[in-house]
Write a protein that holds these residues in place. Structure first.
Motif, PDB file in Angstrom:
ATOM      1  N   GLN A   1       0.861  -1.189   0.000  1.00 42.69           N
ATOM      2  CA  GLN A   1       0.000   0.000   0.000  1.00 42.69           C
ATOM      3  C   GLN A   1       0.895   1.236   0.000  1.00 42.69           C
ATOM      4  N   VAL A   2       0.753   2.080  -1.022  1.00 40.55           N
ATOM      5  CA  VAL A   2       1.629   3.238  -1.176  1.00 40.55           C
ATOM      6  C   VAL A   2       0.805   4.506  -1.363  1.00 40.55           C
ATOM      7  N   GLU A   3       1.453   5.641  -1.050  1.00 41.34           N
ATOM      8  CA  GLU A   3       0.836   6.951  -1.265  1.00 41.34           C
ATOM      9  C   GLU A   3       1.353   7.519  -2.589  1.00 41.34           C
ATOM     10  N   ILE A   4       0.438   7.982  -3.432  1.00 42.55           N
ATOM     11  CA  ILE A   4       0.832   8.589  -4.706  1.00 42.55           C
ATOM     12  C   ILE A   4       0.192   9.972  -4.805  1.00 42.55           C
ATOM     13  N   PRO A   5       0.832  10.897  -5.531  1.00 44.66           N
ATOM     14  CA  PRO A   5       0.290  12.260  -5.634  1.00 44.66           C
ATOM     15  C   PRO A   5      -1.137  12.297  -6.164  1.00 44.66           C
ATOM     16  N   GLN A   6      -1.423  11.460  -7.141  1.00 37.03           N
ATOM     17  CA  GLN A   6      -2.759  11.432  -7.732  1.00 37.03           C
ATOM     18  C   GLN A   6      -3.014  10.056  -8.323  1.00 37.03           C
ATOM     19  N   VAL A   7      -4.177   9.510  -8.021  1.00 38.22           N
ATOM     20  CA  VAL A   7      -4.526   8.187  -8.547  1.00 38.22           C
ATOM     21  C   VAL A   7      -4.843   8.309 -10.031  1.00 38.22           C
ATOM     22  N   SER A   8      -4.071   7.591 -10.847  1.00 41.43           N
ATOM     23  CA  SER A   8      -4.290   7.581 -12.291  1.00 41.43           C
ATOM     24  C   SER A   8      -3.716   6.291 -12.857  1.00 41.43           C
ATOM     25  N   ALA A   9      -4.122   5.960 -14.084  1.00 41.42           N
ATOM     26  CA  ALA A   9      -3.622   4.747 -14.729  1.00 41.42           C
ATOM     27  C   ALA A   9      -2.113   4.832 -14.944  1.00 41.42           C
ATOM     28  N   ASP A  10      -1.639   6.008 -15.361  1.00 39.41           N
ATOM     29  CA  ASP A  10      -0.195   6.183 -15.568  1.00 39.41           C
ATOM     30  C   ASP A  10       0.571   5.996 -14.261  1.00 39.41           C
ATOM     31  N   ALA A  11       0.018   6.525 -13.162  1.00 40.50           N
ATOM     32  CA  ALA A  11       0.694   6.401 -11.872  1.00 40.50           C
ATOM     33  C   ALA A  11       0.778   4.939 -11.440  1.00 40.50           C
ATOM     34  N   LEU A  12      -0.299   4.182 -11.652  1.00 41.36           N
ATOM     35  CA  LEU A  12      -0.283   2.770 -11.265  1.00 41.36           C
ATOM     36  C   LEU A  12       0.697   1.966 -12.119  1.00 41.36           C
ATOM     37  N   ILE A  13       0.696   2.195 -13.421  1.00 42.86           N
ATOM     38  CA  ILE A  13       1.656   1.493 -14.280  1.00 42.86           C
ATOM     39  C   ILE A  13       3.080   1.861 -13.866  1.00 42.86           C
ATOM     40  N   GLY A  14       3.289   3.138 -13.510  1.00 38.79           N
ATOM     41  CA  GLY A  14       4.605   3.558 -13.043  1.00 38.79           C
ATOM     42  C   GLY A  14       5.023   2.836 -11.765  1.00 38.79           C
ATOM     43  N   GLN A  15       4.069   2.617 -10.869  1.00 38.62           N
ATOM     44  CA  GLN A  15       4.365   1.885  -9.636  1.00 38.62           C
ATOM     45  C   GLN A  15       4.707   0.422  -9.942  1.00 38.62           C
ATOM     46  N   LEU A  16       3.989  -0.171 -10.877  1.00 33.40           N
ATOM     47  CA  LEU A  16       4.265  -1.567 -11.258  1.00 33.40           C
ATOM     48  C   LEU A  16       5.630  -1.687 -11.945  1.00 33.40           C
ATOM     49  N   VAL A  17       5.967  -0.675 -12.737  1.00 33.91           N
ATOM     50  CA  VAL A  17       7.294  -0.668 -13.369  1.00 33.91           C
ATOM     51  C   VAL A  17       8.365  -0.527 -12.301  1.00 33.91           C
ATOM     52  N   GLY A  18       8.152   0.365 -11.344  1.00 31.96           N
ATOM     53  CA  GLY A  18       9.113   0.571 -10.278  1.00 31.96           C
ATOM     54  C   GLY A  18       9.299  -0.656  -9.396  1.00 31.96           C
ATOM     55  N   ALA A  19       8.239  -1.457  -9.272  1.00 28.26           N
ATOM     56  CA  ALA A  19       8.317  -2.670  -8.450  1.00 28.26           C
ATOM     57  C   ALA A  19       8.907  -3.848  -9.218  1.00 28.26           C
ATOM     58  N   GLY A  20       9.182  -3.646 -10.512  1.00 29.54           N
ATOM     59  CA  GLY A  20       9.777  -4.710 -11.312  1.00 29.54           C
ATOM     60  C   GLY A  20       8.773  -5.658 -11.933  1.00 29.54           C
ATOM     61  N   VAL A  21       7.474  -5.356 -11.825  1.00 29.16           N
ATOM     62  CA  VAL A  21       6.438  -6.228 -12.401  1.00 29.16           C
ATOM     63  C   VAL A  21       6.392  -6.038 -13.920  1.00 29.16           C
ATOM     64  N   LEU A  22       6.511  -4.808 -14.386  1.00 26.51           N
ATOM     65  CA  LEU A  22       6.458  -4.503 -15.821  1.00 26.51           C
ATOM     66  C   LEU A  22       7.756  -3.820 -16.250  1.00 26.51           C
ATOM     67  N   THR A  23       8.022  -3.896 -17.558  1.00 28.20           N
ATOM     68  CA  THR A  23       9.189  -3.197 -18.102  1.00 28.20           C
ATOM     69  C   THR A  23       8.855  -1.716 -18.291  1.00 28.20           C
ATOM     70  N   ASP A  24       9.887  -0.857 -18.242  1.00 28.46           N
ATOM     71  CA  ASP A  24       9.640   0.582 -18.281  1.00 28.46           C
ATOM     72  C   ASP A  24       9.193   1.099 -19.642  1.00 28.46           C
ATOM     73  N   SER A  25       9.174   0.267 -20.640  1.00 31.65           N
ATOM     74  CA  SER A  25       8.738   0.707 -21.967  1.00 31.65           C
ATOM     75  C   SER A  25       7.228   0.598 -22.148  1.00 31.65           C
ATOM     76  N   ILE A  26       6.527  -0.028 -21.204  1.00 31.10           N
ATOM     77  CA  ILE A  26       5.064  -0.201 -21.309  1.00 31.10           C
ATOM     78  C   ILE A  26       4.382   1.097 -20.886  1.00 31.10           C
ATOM     79  N   THR A  27       3.463   1.570 -21.715  1.00 35.12           N
ATOM     80  CA  THR A  27       2.750   2.819 -21.429  1.00 35.12           C
ATOM     81  C   THR A  27       1.240   2.632 -21.590  1.00 35.12           C
ATOM     82  N   VAL A  28       0.489   3.577 -21.039  1.00 43.88           N
ATOM     83  CA  VAL A  28      -0.970   3.555 -21.135  1.00 43.88           C
ATOM     84  C   VAL A  28      -1.399   4.274 -22.406  1.00 43.88           C
ATOM     85  N   GLN A  29      -2.159   3.578 -23.256  1.00 39.53           N
ATOM     86  CA  GLN A  29      -2.690   4.185 -24.473  1.00 39.53           C
ATOM     87  C   GLN A  29      -4.028   4.876 -24.205  1.00 39.53           C
ATOM     88  N   ASN A  30      -4.837   4.253 -23.367  1.00 38.80           N
ATOM     89  CA  ASN A  30      -6.153   4.817 -23.054  1.00 38.80           C
ATOM     90  C   ASN A  30      -6.672   4.189 -21.764  1.00 38.80           C
TER      91      ASN A  30
END
Length: 229
Positions: free
Chosen positions: A122-151
């Motif tokens: 459970q983490v605190e983020i400045p604003q809940v958004s899809a980009d922020a969540l994907i960024g957290q997953l990338v930071g945790a090593g779950v996803l590669t940093d090249s994956i982005t949100v299209q929509n």
């Protein structure tokens, strides 16, 4: 007859005597008044000579009332301006105190070391958004940093609050390079992280607007919270 004439003569003499006395008194009074007036004028002239800069100021009741009214009005205006400034400052201070810091809680699922499930962070983020969540997953090593949100969409389907997440094509490439367990744990990490953070009931994941297909599974439609078995 002679006696009558004598009385008349006496009366005339008396009248003349009293008239002369009255005139004398009047003349004396007038002379006294004139003398006093001359003395007062003389004193005034003497005072002017001694104090040439001194001016006798006559008080005007109407002018005093007007000046007092203007003073009260000016004081009232100043007090009103002070109250307005104070009121604005109070409102501004109240607004600053009532504005919350725009932060949100996110639940990030990370596959555990034994690949048997997920650890939930459970983490605190400045604003809940899809980009922020994907960024957290990338930071945790779950996803590669090249994956982005299209929509990303929050919507309602058949009375349920659901999410629609469209990711870049390299997400599919990354999933296909994994084994079955790794694929399930990665897909589950994305699904569960979004559902718990947004408190939604289901999520649909697509890649470049198309259905996600891997060598092990076709992820078509909406997915609910996943458990690893």
């Amino acid at each position: 007859m002679k006696h009558r004439k004598s009385c008349i003569a006496i009366l005339l003499c008396a009248v003349m005597i009293f008239g002369t006395a009255g005139c004398s008194n009047t003349q004396d009074t007038d002379a006294k008044t004139q003398t006093e007036s001359k003395e007062e004028q003389k004193d005034t002239e003497q005072e002017k000579k001694e104090n040439p800069d001194k001016e006798v100021k006559k008080e005007d009741p109407q002018t005093d009332k007007k000046e007092n009214a203007e003073t009260k009005e000016e004081t009232g205006t100043q007090d009103g301006e002070k109250e307005a400034v104070k009121s604005d400052a109070d409102v501004q201070e109240s607004q600053e105190e009532s504005v919350p810091v725009q932060t949100g809680q996110a639940f990030i699922y990370v596959p555990d070391e034994n690949a048997e499930g997920w650890d939930v962070n459970q983490v605190e983020i400045p604003q809940v958004s899809a980009d922020a969540l994907i960024g957290q997953l990338v930071g945790a090593g779950v996803l590669t940093d090249s994956i982005t949100v299209q929509n990303f969409e929050e919507t309602e389907e058949e009375g349920q609050y659901v999410l629609k997440l469209d990711l870049s094509s390299n997400f599919k490439d990354s999933i296909r390079s994994m084994g079955t367990a790794g694929e399930i744990l990665t897909i589950g990490a994305v699904v569960n992280s979004f559902l718990d953070t947004y408190q939604a009931e289901a999520i649909q994941i697509t890649v470049d607007g198309s259905t996600l297909e891997t060598g092990h599974e076709v992820y078509e439609g909406f997915m609910t919270h996943m458990d690893y078995q």
